[in-house]
Design an enzyme around this catalytic site. Structure first.
Site, PDB file in Angstrom:
ATOM      1  N   ARG A   1      -0.840  -8.064 -15.351  1.00  0.00           N
ATOM      2  CA  ARG A   1      -0.907  -8.794 -13.964  1.00  0.00           C
ATOM      3  C   ARG A   1       0.242  -9.489 -13.737  1.00  0.00           C
ATOM      4  O   ARG A   1       0.361 -10.351 -12.578  1.00  0.00           O
ATOM      5  CB  ARG A   1      -2.424  -9.634 -13.570  1.00  0.00           C
ATOM      6  CG  ARG A   1      -2.210 -10.061 -12.235  1.00  0.00           C
ATOM      7  CD  ARG A   1      -3.488 -10.924 -11.913  1.00  0.00           C
ATOM      8  NE  ARG A   1      -3.903 -11.597 -13.152  1.00  0.00           N
ATOM      9  CZ  ARG A   1      -3.241 -12.874 -13.431  1.00  0.00           C
ATOM     10  NH1 ARG A   1      -2.553 -13.272 -12.435  1.00  0.00           N
ATOM     11  NH2 ARG A   1      -3.887 -13.376 -14.176  1.00  0.00           N
TER      12      ARG A   1
ATOM     13  N   TYR B   1       1.991   2.587  10.192  1.00  0.00           N
ATOM     14  CA  TYR B   1       0.858   3.233   9.343  1.00  0.00           C
ATOM     15  C   TYR B   1      -0.340   2.463   9.552  1.00  0.00           C
ATOM     16  O   TYR B   1      -0.385   1.491   9.632  1.00  0.00           O
ATOM     17  CB  TYR B   1       1.285   3.360   7.839  1.00  0.00           C
ATOM     18  CG  TYR B   1       0.317   3.599   6.874  1.00  0.00           C
ATOM     19  CD1 TYR B   1       0.243   4.988   6.855  1.00  0.00           C
ATOM     20  CD2 TYR B   1      -0.517   2.932   6.191  1.00  0.00           C
ATOM     21  CE1 TYR B   1      -0.854   5.584   5.801  1.00  0.00           C
ATOM     22  CE2 TYR B   1      -1.522   3.213   5.179  1.00  0.00           C
ATOM     23  CZ  TYR B   1      -1.965   4.549   5.437  1.00  0.00           C
ATOM     24  OH  TYR B   1      -2.637   4.837   4.118  1.00  0.00           O
TER      25      TYR B   1
ATOM     26  N   ASP C   1       9.136  -0.026   5.584  1.00  0.00           N
ATOM     27  CA  ASP C   1       8.201   0.860   4.776  1.00  0.00           C
ATOM     28  C   ASP C   1       9.104   2.285   4.730  1.00  0.00           C
ATOM     29  O   ASP C   1       9.307   2.958   5.868  1.00  0.00           O
ATOM     30  CB  ASP C   1       6.881   1.150   5.642  1.00  0.00           C
ATOM     31  CG  ASP C   1       6.201   2.112   4.996  1.00  0.00           C
ATOM     32  OD1 ASP C   1       6.625   2.780   4.176  1.00  0.00           O
ATOM     33  OD2 ASP C   1       4.534   1.910   4.958  1.00  0.00           O
TER      34      ASP C   1
ATOM     35  N   LYS D   1       2.932   8.884  -2.068  1.00  0.00           N
ATOM     36  CA  LYS D   1       3.323  10.067  -1.644  1.00  0.00           C
ATOM     37  C   LYS D   1       4.519  10.544  -2.332  1.00  0.00           C
ATOM     38  O   LYS D   1       4.333  11.070  -3.267  1.00  0.00           O
ATOM     39  CB  LYS D   1       3.756   9.366  -0.034  1.00  0.00           C
ATOM     40  CG  LYS D   1       2.684   8.458   0.644  1.00  0.00           C
ATOM     41  CD  LYS D   1       1.300   9.188   0.797  1.00  0.00           C
ATOM     42  CE  LYS D   1       0.448   8.253   1.355  1.00  0.00           C
ATOM     43  NZ  LYS D   1       0.694   7.305   2.223  1.00  0.00           N
TER      44      LYS D   1
END
Ligand SMILES: *Cc1c(COP(=O)(O)O)cnc(C)c1O
Length: 393
Positions: free
Chosen positions: A49, A103, A175, A200
């Site tokens: 993390r 999006y 983006d 993607k």
């Protein structure tokens, strides 16, 4: 690798960042699944993390170099990357300007979460200089864009956005998912931060959910600080899979580009197709702008069937091309934005944005072009034979 001063994009994809297997001399990066590491010093405490395990750091180097950025960070999903980056630069009382055609997940994040953080936002109707400058307020801190846009593949002028932001002292975020770093490197045009859903093109095989961010050292430090608190890190196993996927990123994206260009041209000539939206076509309103800031025009395109052909029936008749919500895999997929990604908008709003019921978004895969065309032809035959005969008689 050290012998090569400026590696080409395929070499970057294949090698940059790889971890040397000193123990066994294996060909690929070893996978370190440890969630616990010996304490080195106050600055280096390795922990998943903290976004600094060996495999995370290795892959971030590749992503940074592909984006022409100083540093990269990878996340558990595209939305973890989007939300963490926005929250790193937007505090209570701040304002952000974004285009309306975002999006869906990003749109939901903004409209459902910002109010409780006390963050204000304005959606622009269009993508012009006026649209953006008119939306800027005293407390604006960030301009966030997405280009090419989903699903009409409209292009925002990155240089213009960077200039407006500079004039107003704002941070810019893009983006860059649809383009991928192979086709578009926004930092070259003065954009500060590039964000990806690595689910993607970066992943590219429809089997990984991940996100990525690339920016200057200073900006990444700030995002990293927020990321530790929000905790959206990616499992090292998936990091390792993503590194594997990205070795072929440039090869894949070039194949997607080539197929999409051919399919766009073919669809453009088809009598049952009313219009095609692909920035690689000279008829696209933003073709000239796209040529200035993109090296390739991606595998994404949209098209509209003529009114008398039923879009649903057409999709159902396709056999090779599958219906799917996601995009950018090696396999071709298709969806109806009005029924899926943009279903929550009112019919009126959809019409305003140019997303009609007969519009189909086509994520062109890397299959042989002739097979894609054969599949489309048999589907057109199945649902539009009468219309075709009428048109041709
Ligand atoms: C899929 C997608 C996202 C969200 O990514 P996830 O990996 O699904 O969280 C963000 N932006 C764009 C343009 C996308 O296509």
């Amino acid at each position: 690798m050290n012998s090569i001063k400026k590696p080409g994009v395929n070499t970057v994809c294949t090698h940059v960042g790889e971890i040397e297997d000193k123990q066994f001399k294996g060909a690929i990066s070893p996978l370190y699944m440890s969630s616990s590491y010996a304490y080195e010093n106050v600055d280096i405490k390795r922990y998943p993390r903290y976004f600094n395990t060996p495999n995370q750091e290795a892959l971030c180097k590749k992503i940074a170099m592909l984006e022409h950025a100083e540093r990269g960070l990878i996340f558990g999903s595209g939305m973890a990357a989007v939300s963490t980056t926005m929250l790193a630069f937007l505090d209570k009382g701040d304002h952000v300007v974004l285009p309306k055609t975002l999006y869906g997940g990003t749109y939901n994040f903004v409209t459902e979460e910002f109010e409780k953080f006390g963050i204000e936002y304005t959606f622009t109707q269009g993508f012009s200089e006026k649209d953006f400058t008119n939306a800027i307020k005293q407390n604006t801190k960030v301009i966030y864009v997405e280009t090419p846009s989903n699903p009409l593949m409209l292009i925002t002028d990155l240089k213009m956005i960077a200039r407006i932001a500079k004039e107003h002292g704002l941070v810019t975020m893009i983006d860059n998912t649809f383009a991928s770093p192979i086709n578009q490197t926004p930092l070259d045009f003065g954009i500060d931060i590039s964000i990806h859903s690595a689910t993607k093109y970066m992943g590219g095989h429809s089997d990984i959910c991940a996100g990525a961010v690339a920016a200057s050292e200073e900006h990444i430090q700030k995002i990293w600080h927020k990321a530790k608190n929000l905790g959206g890190s990616l499992s090292d196993y998936t990091v390792w899979l993503l590194e594997r996927s990205m070795k072929t990123l440039a090869l894949r994206v070039k194949a997607h580009n080539k197929n999409a260009r051919k399919m766009a041209k073919w669809l453009d000539k088809h009598p049952l197709v009313a219009s095609v939206y692909y920035p690689g076509l000279p008829s696209h309103p933003d073709h000239e702008l796209a040529k200035k800031q993109m090296r390739g025009f991606t595998g994404m395109l949209s098209f509209e069937l003529i009114d008398s052909v039923d879009a649903d029936a057409f999709m159902n008749a396709l056999q090779l091309v599958k219906q799917s919500m996601s995009l950018a895999g090696v396999e071709s997929t298709i969806l109806s934005p009005a029924k899926t990604s943009h279903a929550l908008l009112s019919a009126e709003e959809r019409e305003k944005q140019g997303i009609l019921d007969g519009l189909l978004r086509f994520s062109v895969g890397i299959e042989d072009k002739d097979d894609l065309i054969a599949d489309f032809e048999q589907a057109f035959d199945a649902v539009g034979k009468e219309q075709l005969q009428k048109l041709l008689s």
